[in-house]
Design a protein around this motif. Structure first.
Motif, PDB file in Angstrom:
ATOM      1  N   GLU A 106      -0.241   9.839  10.724  1.00  0.00           N
ATOM      2  CA  GLU A 106      -0.579   9.015  11.881  1.00  0.00           C
ATOM      3  C   GLU A 106      -1.654   7.990  11.525  1.00  0.00           C
ATOM      4  OE1 GLU A 106      -2.659   9.678  16.176  1.00  0.00           O
ATOM      5  OE2 GLU A 106      -1.180  11.157  15.552  1.00  0.00           O
ATOM      6  N   ALA A 107      -2.629   8.393  10.729  1.00  0.00           N
ATOM      7  CA  ALA A 107      -3.683   7.459  10.313  1.00  0.00           C
ATOM      8  C   ALA A 107      -3.079   6.299   9.533  1.00  0.00           C
ATOM      9  CB  ALA A 107      -4.737   8.185   9.472  1.00  0.00           C
ATOM     10  N   GLY A 108      -2.169   6.597   8.618  1.00  0.00           N
ATOM     11  CA  GLY A 108      -1.515   5.543   7.854  1.00  0.00           C
ATOM     12  C   GLY A 108      -0.708   4.612   8.742  1.00  0.00           C
ATOM     13  N   THR A 109      -0.038   5.174   9.716  1.00  0.00           N
ATOM     14  CA  THR A 109       0.744   4.367  10.652  1.00  0.00           C
ATOM     15  C   THR A 109      -0.171   3.430  11.443  1.00  0.00           C
ATOM     16  OG1 THR A 109       2.401   6.117  10.850  1.00  0.00           O
ATOM     17  CG2 THR A 109       2.372   4.443  12.578  1.00  0.00           C
ATOM     18  N   ILE A 151       0.852  -1.181   0.000  1.00  0.00           N
ATOM     19  CA  ILE A 151       0.000   0.000   0.000  1.00  0.00           C
ATOM     20  C   ILE A 151       0.890   1.234   0.000  1.00  0.00           C
ATOM     21  CG2 ILE A 151      -1.674   1.339   1.333  1.00  0.00           C
ATOM     22  CD1 ILE A 151      -2.686  -1.410   2.397  1.00  0.00           C
ATOM     23  N   ASN A 152       0.696   2.090  -0.989  1.00  0.00           N
ATOM     24  CA  ASN A 152       1.390   3.372  -1.049  1.00  0.00           C
ATOM     25  C   ASN A 152       0.508   4.397  -0.352  1.00  0.00           C
ATOM     26  OD1 ASN A 152       3.640   2.496  -2.583  1.00  0.00           O
ATOM     27  ND2 ASN A 152       2.369   2.523  -4.393  1.00  0.00           N
ATOM     28  N   TRP A 153       0.967   4.910   0.774  1.00  0.00           N
ATOM     29  CA  TRP A 153       0.201   5.874   1.568  1.00  0.00           C
ATOM     30  C   TRP A 153       0.802   7.259   1.335  1.00  0.00           C
ATOM     31  CZ3 TRP A 153      -4.173   4.948   4.259  1.00  0.00           C
ATOM     32  CH2 TRP A 153      -4.636   5.960   5.085  1.00  0.00           C
ATOM     33  N   TYR A 154       0.083   8.089   0.599  1.00  0.00           N
ATOM     34  CA  TYR A 154       0.532   9.443   0.282  1.00  0.00           C
ATOM     35  C   TYR A 154      -0.104  10.439   1.239  1.00  0.00           C
ATOM     36  CZ  TYR A 154       2.230   7.621  -4.169  1.00  0.00           C
ATOM     37  OH  TYR A 154       2.901   6.911  -5.126  1.00  0.00           O
TER      38      TYR A 154
END
Length: 46
Positions: free
Chosen positions: A28-31, A15-18
């Motif tokens: 923080e949400a991506g983490t 998943i690429n979280w930009y």
């Protein structure tokens, strides 16, 4: 979260979280999501 969970079944998925470099909330949400699913995340700023 449902979509991220389904991605666990697909082999070799990343998943690429930009997120904007100043947006700590999105980072923080991506983490947090990355800790909940067994899919590698690649964090990228723009």
């Amino acid at each position: 979260m449902d979509i991220l969970s389904k991605l666990e079944t697909i082999e070799s998925t990343t998943i690429n979280w930009y997120f904007h470099e100043d947006d700590e909330d999105m980072e923080e949400a991506g983490t947090e999501f990355s800790e909940l699913v067994e899919v590698p995340f690649d964090f990228k700023t723009y």
